[in-house]
Design a protein around this motif. Structure first.
Motif, PDB file in Angstrom:
ATOM      1  N   ILE A  17       0.847  -1.187   0.000  1.00 38.91           N
ATOM      2  CA  ILE A  17       0.000   0.000   0.000  1.00 38.91           C
ATOM      3  C   ILE A  17       0.885   1.240   0.000  1.00 38.91           C
ATOM      4  N   PRO A  18       0.777   2.110  -0.998  1.00 36.90           N
ATOM      5  CA  PRO A  18       1.602   3.321  -1.007  1.00 36.90           C
ATOM      6  C   PRO A  18       1.188   4.296   0.084  1.00 36.90           C
ATOM      7  N   VAL A  19       2.132   5.083   0.536  1.00 39.33           N
ATOM      8  CA  VAL A  19       1.884   6.078   1.576  1.00 39.33           C
ATOM      9  C   VAL A  19       1.256   7.316   0.954  1.00 39.33           C
ATOM     10  N   ASP A  20       0.096   7.705   1.480  1.00 45.23           N
ATOM     11  CA  ASP A  20      -0.561   8.933   1.035  1.00 45.23           C
ATOM     12  C   ASP A  20       0.036  10.089   1.832  1.00 45.23           C
ATOM     13  N   LEU A  21       1.195  10.565   1.401  1.00 43.84           N
ATOM     14  CA  LEU A  21       1.935  11.567   2.153  1.00 43.84           C
ATOM     15  C   LEU A  21       1.139  12.850   2.338  1.00 43.84           C
ATOM     16  N   GLU A  22       0.384  13.229   1.326  1.00 42.27           N
ATOM     17  CA  GLU A  22      -0.387  14.470   1.417  1.00 42.27           C
ATOM     18  C   GLU A  22      -1.416  14.402   2.538  1.00 42.27           C
ATOM     19  N   ILE A  65       3.361  11.100  -4.448  1.00 41.51           N
ATOM     20  CA  ILE A  65       3.782  12.502  -4.331  1.00 41.51           C
ATOM     21  C   ILE A  65       3.391  13.223  -5.609  1.00 41.51           C
ATOM     22  N   SER A  66       2.422  14.096  -5.501  1.00 45.32           N
ATOM     23  CA  SER A  66       1.983  14.877  -6.663  1.00 45.32           C
ATOM     24  C   SER A  66       2.995  15.984  -6.943  1.00 45.32           C
ATOM     25  N   PRO A  67       3.028  16.514  -8.173  1.00 48.87           N
ATOM     26  CA  PRO A  67       3.932  17.639  -8.464  1.00 48.87           C
ATOM     27  C   PRO A  67       3.748  18.835  -7.524  1.00 48.87           C
ATOM     28  N   PRO A  68       2.517  19.255  -7.189  1.00 52.50           N
ATOM     29  CA  PRO A  68       2.387  20.376  -6.244  1.00 52.50           C
ATOM     30  C   PRO A  68       2.960  20.061  -4.871  1.00 52.50           C
ATOM     31  N   LEU A  96       5.407  17.925  -4.205  1.00 53.02           N
ATOM     32  CA  LEU A  96       6.859  17.922  -4.322  1.00 53.02           C
ATOM     33  C   LEU A  96       7.404  19.350  -4.336  1.00 53.02           C
ATOM     34  N   LYS A  97       6.729  20.240  -5.022  1.00 60.27           N
ATOM     35  CA  LYS A  97       7.153  21.652  -5.055  1.00 60.27           C
ATOM     36  C   LYS A  97       7.191  22.223  -3.639  1.00 60.27           C
ATOM     37  N   ASP A  98       6.163  21.935  -2.842  1.00 61.53           N
ATOM     38  CA  ASP A  98       6.126  22.422  -1.465  1.00 61.53           C
ATOM     39  C   ASP A  98       7.265  21.833  -0.634  1.00 61.53           C
ATOM     40  N   LEU A  99       7.549  20.545  -0.838  1.00 67.41           N
ATOM     41  CA  LEU A  99       8.631  19.909  -0.091  1.00 67.41           C
ATOM     42  C   LEU A  99       9.981  20.516  -0.451  1.00 67.41           C
ATOM     43  N   LEU A 100      10.199  20.753  -1.733  1.00 68.43           N
ATOM     44  CA  LEU A 100      11.477  21.300  -2.179  1.00 68.43           C
ATOM     45  C   LEU A 100      11.669  22.733  -1.700  1.00 68.43           C
ATOM     46  N   GLU A 101      10.581  23.483  -1.642  1.00 70.33           N
ATOM     47  CA  GLU A 101      10.672  24.874  -1.202  1.00 70.33           C
ATOM     48  C   GLU A 101      10.513  25.008   0.305  1.00 70.33           C
ATOM     49  N   MET A 102      10.420  23.874   0.989  1.00 69.80           N
ATOM     50  CA  MET A 102      10.271  23.837   2.442  1.00 69.80           C
ATOM     51  C   MET A 102       9.052  24.618   2.908  1.00 69.80           C
ATOM     52  N   SER A 103       8.006  24.630   2.069  1.00 67.48           N
ATOM     53  CA  SER A 103       6.787  25.353   2.430  1.00 67.48           C
ATOM     54  C   SER A 103       5.665  24.417   2.838  1.00 67.48           C
ATOM     55  N   ALA A 104       5.933  23.110   2.878  1.00 66.22           N
ATOM     56  CA  ALA A 104       4.913  22.141   3.277  1.00 66.22           C
ATOM     57  C   ALA A 104       4.838  22.096   4.793  1.00 66.22           C
ATOM     58  N   ILE A 130       5.098   7.298  -6.757  1.00 66.45           N
ATOM     59  CA  ILE A 130       3.984   7.238  -7.700  1.00 66.45           C
ATOM     60  C   ILE A 130       3.492   8.660  -7.920  1.00 66.45           C
ATOM     61  N   VAL A 131       3.421   9.065  -9.177  1.00 69.36           N
ATOM     62  CA  VAL A 131       2.961  10.414  -9.523  1.00 69.36           C
ATOM     63  C   VAL A 131       1.520  10.321 -10.005  1.00 69.36           C
ATOM     64  N   PRO A 132       0.559  10.826  -9.238  1.00 70.65           N
ATOM     65  CA  PRO A 132      -0.834  10.788  -9.694  1.00 70.65           C
ATOM     66  C   PRO A 132      -1.086  11.868 -10.731  1.00 70.65           C
ATOM     67  N   THR A 133      -1.728  11.516 -11.809  1.00 70.05           N
ATOM     68  CA  THR A 133      -2.079  12.499 -12.838  1.00 70.05           C
ATOM     69  C   THR A 133      -3.538  12.331 -13.197  1.00 70.05           C
ATOM     70  N   GLN A 134      -4.145  13.401 -13.621  1.00 66.91           N
ATOM     71  CA  GLN A 134      -5.497  13.319 -14.148  1.00 66.91           C
ATOM     72  C   GLN A 134      -5.404  12.954 -15.621  1.00 66.91           C
ATOM     73  N   SER A 135      -6.088  11.889 -15.995  1.00 66.13           N
ATOM     74  CA  SER A 135      -5.950  11.382 -17.359  1.00 66.13           C
ATOM     75  C   SER A 135      -6.372  12.409 -18.395  1.00 66.13           C
ATOM     76  N   GLY A 136      -7.233  13.354 -18.008  1.00 65.91           N
ATOM     77  CA  GLY A 136      -7.677  14.339 -18.974  1.00 65.91           C
ATOM     78  C   GLY A 136      -6.661  15.436 -19.233  1.00 65.91           C
ATOM     79  N   THR A 137      -5.777  15.703 -18.251  1.00 63.97           N
ATOM     80  CA  THR A 137      -4.818  16.800 -18.405  1.00 63.97           C
ATOM     81  C   THR A 137      -3.447  16.369 -17.908  1.00 63.97           C
ATOM     82  N   PRO A 138      -2.765  15.445 -18.598  1.00 61.38           N
ATOM     83  CA  PRO A 138      -1.479  14.951 -18.091  1.00 61.38           C
ATOM     84  C   PRO A 138      -0.286  15.834 -18.434  1.00 61.38           C
ATOM     85  N   THR A 139      -0.424  16.749 -19.393  1.00 65.16           N
ATOM     86  CA  THR A 139       0.740  17.471 -19.905  1.00 65.16           C
ATOM     87  C   THR A 139       1.439  18.273 -18.821  1.00 65.16           C
ATOM     88  N   SER A 140       0.698  19.024 -18.025  1.00 64.20           N
ATOM     89  CA  SER A 140       1.323  19.869 -17.011  1.00 64.20           C
ATOM     90  C   SER A 140       2.088  19.039 -15.989  1.00 64.20           C
TER      91      SER A 140
END
Length: 238
Positions: free
Chosen positions: A5-10, A96-99, A101-109, A128-138
């Motif tokens: 079971i993956p850890v839901d860090l958020e 770990i979603s991209p947002p 990860l951004k917070d972790l890297l900027e120490m703002s989480a 594991i990077v969760p993405t929405q299948s409708g908008t994966p590009t970003s």
């Protein structure tokens, strides 16, 4: 320590923030994160405290085992805690979603101490990077950010619209197409050092639909992004 079971860090961080906010009469600036609170009390001699039970009740059943592992680590001596934290982050899968990860890297989480953030970024190996299948590009464009997780060896892209925190054994996986790997390499992701795959729940048609969507919508954007990242002085981290 290991789990399918993956850890839901958020979710853990959300509960950590709620815990800090609920401490009447104390400033959050004077409190360490709940994940590190047990370090102040030394070895445990009784069952879960009220605050620990509150935290457990806020987690899905699948996530509670991860929290118990964390409590066990923090109930030991200082030397074992340091080793245990490294093992915790090394042995488990993390969503770990991209947002995030951004917070972790900027120490703002919020909800996790700077020391634990640093340990996580240094020792996490499977993401594991969760993405929405409708908008994966970003999300795909931000994948080079994951280079900052120093020991990262496995990066899975979840292409279903909503991630379900179930056993990884129930997931379907397939390798990334060579063209997609090449494009990700061109935008700066250290593809050659990672084991990468796409994962999804359900029938093969879900995978086919997701890949068609990525090829039609994401490939052109990734090609354009690769041109920009090759420009001198341009940062590939959006």
């Amino acid at each position: 320590m290991r789990s399918d079971i993956p850890v839901d860090l958020e979710r853990f961080l959300q509960l950590g923030r709620k815990f800090l906010e609920s401490r009447d009469g104390k400033s959050t600036k004077d409190l360490c994160a709940f994940w590190d609170e047990s370090e102040q009390h030394g070895p445990k001699t009784s069952a879960y405290s009220c605050s620990e039970r509150w935290f457990l009740n806020g987690l899905d059943l699948e996530q509670q085992a991860h929290f118990r592992d964390w409590l066990l680590i923090n109930s030991t001596c200082r030397n074992f805690r340091a080793w245990g934290k490294r093992a915790f982050f090394s042995e488990k899968f993390f969503v770990i979603s991209p947002p995030l990860l951004k917070d972790l890297l900027e120490m703002s989480a919020n909800g996790i101490s700077a020391e634990t953030k640093a340990t996580a970024l240094a020792y996490i190996r499977q993401v594991i990077v969760p993405t929405q299948s409708g908008t994966p590009t970003s999300q795909l464009i931000t994948l080079p950010r994951y280079n900052a997780i120093w020991r990262l060896s496995s990066l899975s892209i979840h292409v279903c619209r909503y991630y379900k925190y179930k056993s990884s054994r129930t997931l379907n996986r397939c390798p990334l197409p060579n063209e997609l790997l090449s494009l990700l390499r061109d935008i700066g992701l250290r593809v050659d050092q990672l084991h990468m795959n796409l994962q999804y729940y359900g029938p093969e048609c879900i995978h086919q639909s997701a890949m068609e969507n990525i090829a039609q919508q994401s490939y052109p954007c990734l090609r354009l992004w690769a041109v920009h990242t090759a420009t001198p002085g341009f940062s590939s981290v959006a």
